[in-house]
Design a protein around this motif. Sequence first.
Motif: not given
Length: 468
Positions: A431-455
């Motif tokens: 997905y990252v390659c096909r959509m042309g996203f950057e090679h950098h990724v932000a990371v946080n020591l949490c479990q908040k993917a659902d909240a981020i998706t919702e927001a």
Amino acid sequence: MKKTTFAVIVGNRAFFPDALAKQGRKDILDLLGKYGFNSVALSMQQTKYGAVETYDDAKKCAELFAQNSGKIDGIIVTLPNFGDEKGVADTIKLSGLDVPILIHAEPDTQGKMSSADRRDSFCGKISVCNNLRQAGIPFTLTASHTVEAASAEFKQDLDEFASVCRILKGLRNVRFGAVGARPNAFNTVRFSEKILELSGISVQTIDLSEILGMVARLADNDRAVKGKLNAIQKYISTESIPADCLLKMAKFGCVIDRWVKENDLAGTAVQCWTSLEEFFGVVPCTLMSMMSESLLPSACEVDITGLLAMYILQLASGTPSALLDWNNNYAAEPDKCVLFHCSNLPRSFFKTAKMDYQEIIAGAVGKDSTYGTVVGRIAPNKATFCRTTTDDDSGVIAAYVGQGEFTNDKLDTFGGYGVMKIQNLQDLMQYVCRMGFEHHVAVNLCQKADAITEALGNYLAWDVYRHE
């Protein structure tokens, strides 16, 4: 972290037991206080049991919310019984609030299904959501259709919703700083300021020559410089670092700190590769690590949309974020990879860390010009990753988000690094390659993917991929 404040609408409806609304109001307000949230709600004197049923109730509640709009981060609609869907929708529309909305419905209890104590909020929630959808008002649902307010599950719902509220509030008119030009070799970190501006995200720029010019004017014994030098030495071990390099870092840090404060910036993205090393003689990694650790995230290579992802993660969790490279496979394990940077990761990511030189750039400009990195291994931990980008073809902000964990797998290398395990990693990389996203990724020591998706997806209408 500042307390989150919720506006509370207690739904009530004729033909259903009033006593349930009265008790429901008390229960939700008591719980919010117990969990450390502030609340704004009608008093028992303003309407019947402080609930909203009629249009007159809606007007009173809306006026109360409008008077407190500056401190309200989100709205909770709680339905102790069926509730009046028009009253709820009218309150929100009349209040003028543009904040996330959580819809909660209290469940019925088996054995209490008579007309004297039956709730029917299971059904009422559907009607409330229908009315909000008709009005074009986005809202958030609890994980279960009905859930006891006093349950651990609803506490999790509240925590997730609070993260959504912090993200939306934090992104409103946020200002980022770009220090220097994008390194010519890094086309991958291009972005559109105009697309960001359409979402209320502005970028303030300053040329690297201006920063270095201000650095040159600072005396070695300047009080601010000495204070910054002391802060650096307290932050991380600097035993092997030449004194003149530490002094350069302190001066550079003073100038950046002042520029951030003067421009009310929430984070920075700094030119590094390789101008600072060649013409100033240090890397800014430790200074950037210190900023990120103090919740002023700082990204490499003027990667503003990488910084945006760092900031979103920080808003969701209230803890520091890092920017890393999707860098290496890990042996032959398809769901593991190596995340790496030179590095400027926040100190809290590491088992142990020290200041050292940048081994990659040192090969081109010499070791003595590359002191200032934060070197160490990321400690095992659960994590959420996120990337945002401006999609110029469609004119929108796109993002992906997911969860994984840093492992304790054996790895001997340099810089700041860790092994991350992500379910279906190969699908994510496709997905990252096909959509042309950057090679950098932000990371946080949490479990908040659902909240981020919702927001980002539900409230901001960004193009969001939630990796599972």
